[in-house]
Design an enzyme around this catalytic site. Sequence first.
Site, mmCIF file in Angstrom:
data_model
loop_
_atom_site.group_PDB
_atom_site.id
_atom_site.type_symbol
_atom_site.label_atom_id
_atom_site.label_comp_id
_atom_site.label_asym_id
_atom_site.label_seq_id
_atom_site.Cartn_x
_atom_site.Cartn_y
_atom_site.Cartn_z
ATOM 1 N N HIS A 192 -6.961 -5.690 2.382
ATOM 2 C CA HIS A 192 -5.815 -5.109 3.083
ATOM 3 C C HIS A 192 -5.248 -6.175 4.015
ATOM 4 O O HIS A 192 -5.988 -6.762 4.807
ATOM 5 C CB HIS A 192 -6.252 -3.927 3.957
ATOM 6 C CG HIS A 192 -6.804 -2.754 3.230
ATOM 7 N ND1 HIS A 192 -6.068 -1.619 2.978
ATOM 8 C CD2 HIS A 192 -8.038 -2.523 2.704
ATOM 9 C CE1 HIS A 192 -6.835 -0.731 2.344
ATOM 10 N NE2 HIS A 192 -8.023 -1.253 2.160
ATOM 11 N N ASN A 237 -13.034 -3.087 2.564
ATOM 12 C CA ASN A 237 -13.986 -1.990 2.681
ATOM 13 C C ASN A 237 -14.939 -2.022 1.493
ATOM 14 O O ASN A 237 -14.519 -2.273 0.367
ATOM 15 C CB ASN A 237 -13.242 -0.648 2.706
ATOM 16 C CG ASN A 237 -12.320 -0.528 3.901
ATOM 17 O OD1 ASN A 237 -12.643 -0.990 4.990
ATOM 18 N ND2 ASN A 237 -11.156 0.070 3.706
ATOM 19 N N HIS A 281 -10.318 -5.372 -3.075
ATOM 20 C CA HIS A 281 -8.986 -5.614 -2.522
ATOM 21 C C HIS A 281 -9.087 -5.988 -1.060
ATOM 22 O O HIS A 281 -9.969 -5.518 -0.352
ATOM 23 C CB HIS A 281 -8.073 -4.389 -2.693
ATOM 24 C CG HIS A 281 -8.681 -3.106 -2.217
ATOM 25 N ND1 HIS A 281 -9.578 -2.400 -2.970
ATOM 26 C CD2 HIS A 281 -8.523 -2.407 -1.072
ATOM 27 C CE1 HIS A 281 -9.956 -1.310 -2.321
ATOM 28 N NE2 HIS A 281 -9.337 -1.292 -1.149
ATOM 29 N N ASP A 312 0.849 -1.189 0.000
ATOM 30 C CA ASP A 312 0.000 0.000 0.000
ATOM 31 C C ASP A 312 0.884 1.239 0.000
ATOM 32 O O ASP A 312 1.900 1.310 0.686
ATOM 33 C CB ASP A 312 -0.919 -0.012 1.227
ATOM 34 C CG ASP A 312 -2.076 0.963 1.102
ATOM 35 O OD1 ASP A 312 -3.221 0.512 1.007
ATOM 36 O OD2 ASP A 312 -1.819 2.189 1.096
ATOM 37 N N ILE A 313 0.472 2.245 -0.773
ATOM 38 C CA ILE A 313 1.257 3.469 -0.916
ATOM 39 C C ILE A 313 1.229 4.313 0.362
ATOM 40 O O ILE A 313 2.115 5.149 0.572
ATOM 41 C CB ILE A 313 0.736 4.273 -2.135
ATOM 42 C CG1 ILE A 313 1.815 5.140 -2.740
ATOM 43 C CG2 ILE A 313 -0.503 5.071 -1.798
ATOM 44 C CD1 ILE A 313 1.444 5.707 -4.118
ATOM 45 N N GLY A 354 -15.707 2.996 3.673
ATOM 46 C CA GLY A 354 -14.367 3.547 3.536
ATOM 47 C C GLY A 354 -13.647 3.139 2.272
ATOM 48 O O GLY A 354 -12.431 3.325 2.150
ATOM 49 N N GLN A 355 -14.383 2.575 1.299
ATOM 50 C CA GLN A 355 -13.730 2.172 0.049
ATOM 51 C C GLN A 355 -13.427 3.403 -0.799
ATOM 52 O O GLN A 355 -14.302 4.247 -1.013
ATOM 53 C CB GLN A 355 -14.636 1.205 -0.735
ATOM 54 C CG GLN A 355 -13.954 0.633 -1.972
ATOM 55 C CD GLN A 355 -14.786 -0.443 -2.665
ATOM 56 O OE1 GLN A 355 -15.943 -0.685 -2.305
ATOM 57 N NE2 GLN A 355 -14.182 -1.087 -3.647
HETATM 58 P P1 5GP Z 1 -9.733 1.447 0.300
HETATM 59 O O1 5GP Z 1 -9.853 2.752 1.029
HETATM 60 O O2 5GP Z 1 -10.411 1.502 -1.053
HETATM 61 O O3 5GP Z 1 -10.157 0.251 1.111
HETATM 62 O O4 5GP Z 1 -8.185 1.213 0.062
HETATM 63 C C1 5GP Z 1 -7.494 1.740 -1.012
HETATM 64 C C2 5GP Z 1 -6.027 1.689 -0.659
HETATM 65 O O5 5GP Z 1 -5.283 1.905 -1.831
HETATM 66 C C3 5GP Z 1 -5.598 2.745 0.358
HETATM 67 O O6 5GP Z 1 -5.047 2.125 1.505
HETATM 68 C C4 5GP Z 1 -4.558 3.569 -0.409
HETATM 69 O O7 5GP Z 1 -3.465 3.969 0.394
HETATM 70 C C5 5GP Z 1 -4.125 2.620 -1.513
HETATM 71 N N1 5GP Z 1 -3.706 3.282 -2.729
HETATM 72 C C6 5GP Z 1 -4.319 4.320 -3.367
HETATM 73 N N2 5GP Z 1 -3.662 4.642 -4.493
HETATM 74 C C7 5GP Z 1 -2.606 3.785 -4.566
HETATM 75 C C8 5GP Z 1 -1.544 3.635 -5.523
HETATM 76 O O8 5GP Z 1 -1.431 4.333 -6.534
HETATM 77 N N3 5GP Z 1 -0.624 2.662 -5.275
HETATM 78 C C9 5GP Z 1 -0.720 1.852 -4.176
HETATM 79 N N4 5GP Z 1 0.238 0.929 -4.027
HETATM 80 N N5 5GP Z 1 -1.703 1.964 -3.260
HETATM 81 C C10 5GP Z 1 -2.629 2.929 -3.462
#
Ligand code: 5GP
Length: 114
Positions: A102, A87, A100, A30-31, A93-94
Site C-alpha cells: 500500500h 499486511n 501488495h 485502491d478501491i 489485516g491481509q
Molecule cells: P489488504 O487488506 O489485503 O492489505 O489490502 C487489500 C486492499 O485491496 C484493500 O485496501 C482493498 O480496498 C483493496 N481492494 C479489494 N478489492 C479490490 C478491487 O477489486 N480493486 C481494487 N482496486 N482494490 C481492491
Amino acid sequence: MQDCLFCKIVKREIPADIVFEDDEVLAFNDINPQAPTHILVIPKRHIATLNDIEEPDQALVGKLPRVAARLAAERGFADAGYRVVMNCNDQGGQTVYHVHMHLMGGRRFTWPAG
Ligand code: 5GP
Ligand code: ZN
C-alpha cells in the site's frame, strides 16, 4: 492463480485504475482509499503472502518500494512523506492473498497504527 483477485487485475479480467506498469510490476488505485492517494503496488507474478517470498523473488519484491517512491515523487509528496504498508495474513489485516504494497500519501499519518 485462477481465483486470485489481483491476478485477475493483472490479466485485465477485472478492471482497475492502473497508474504504473512494467514487465514485472503493476500499480493501481485502491478501491477503498484510506488517503488522498492510495495505490497498491504488486508483483505481476502471484506470491500469496510475505511468508511466501523466496530468495529468487527478492529482486522482484525489492522493486515495489522503488515503484512506490517513484509514484510518490510524481505526485509531489515524496519529500513531505508518505506511508507504505504490507499486511501479512489474518492478524496482519491481509484480505487479498497476493503480495501488495500500500502506498498512501497526501495526509499526515500517526504511529503506532491501530
Ligand atoms: P489488504 O487488506 O489485503 O492489505 O489490502 C487489500 C486492499 O485491496 C484493500 O485496501 C482493498 O480496498 C483493496 N481492494 C479489494 N478489492 C479490490 C478491487 O477489486 N480493486 C481494487 N482496486 N482494490 C481492491
Ligand atoms: Zn495473485
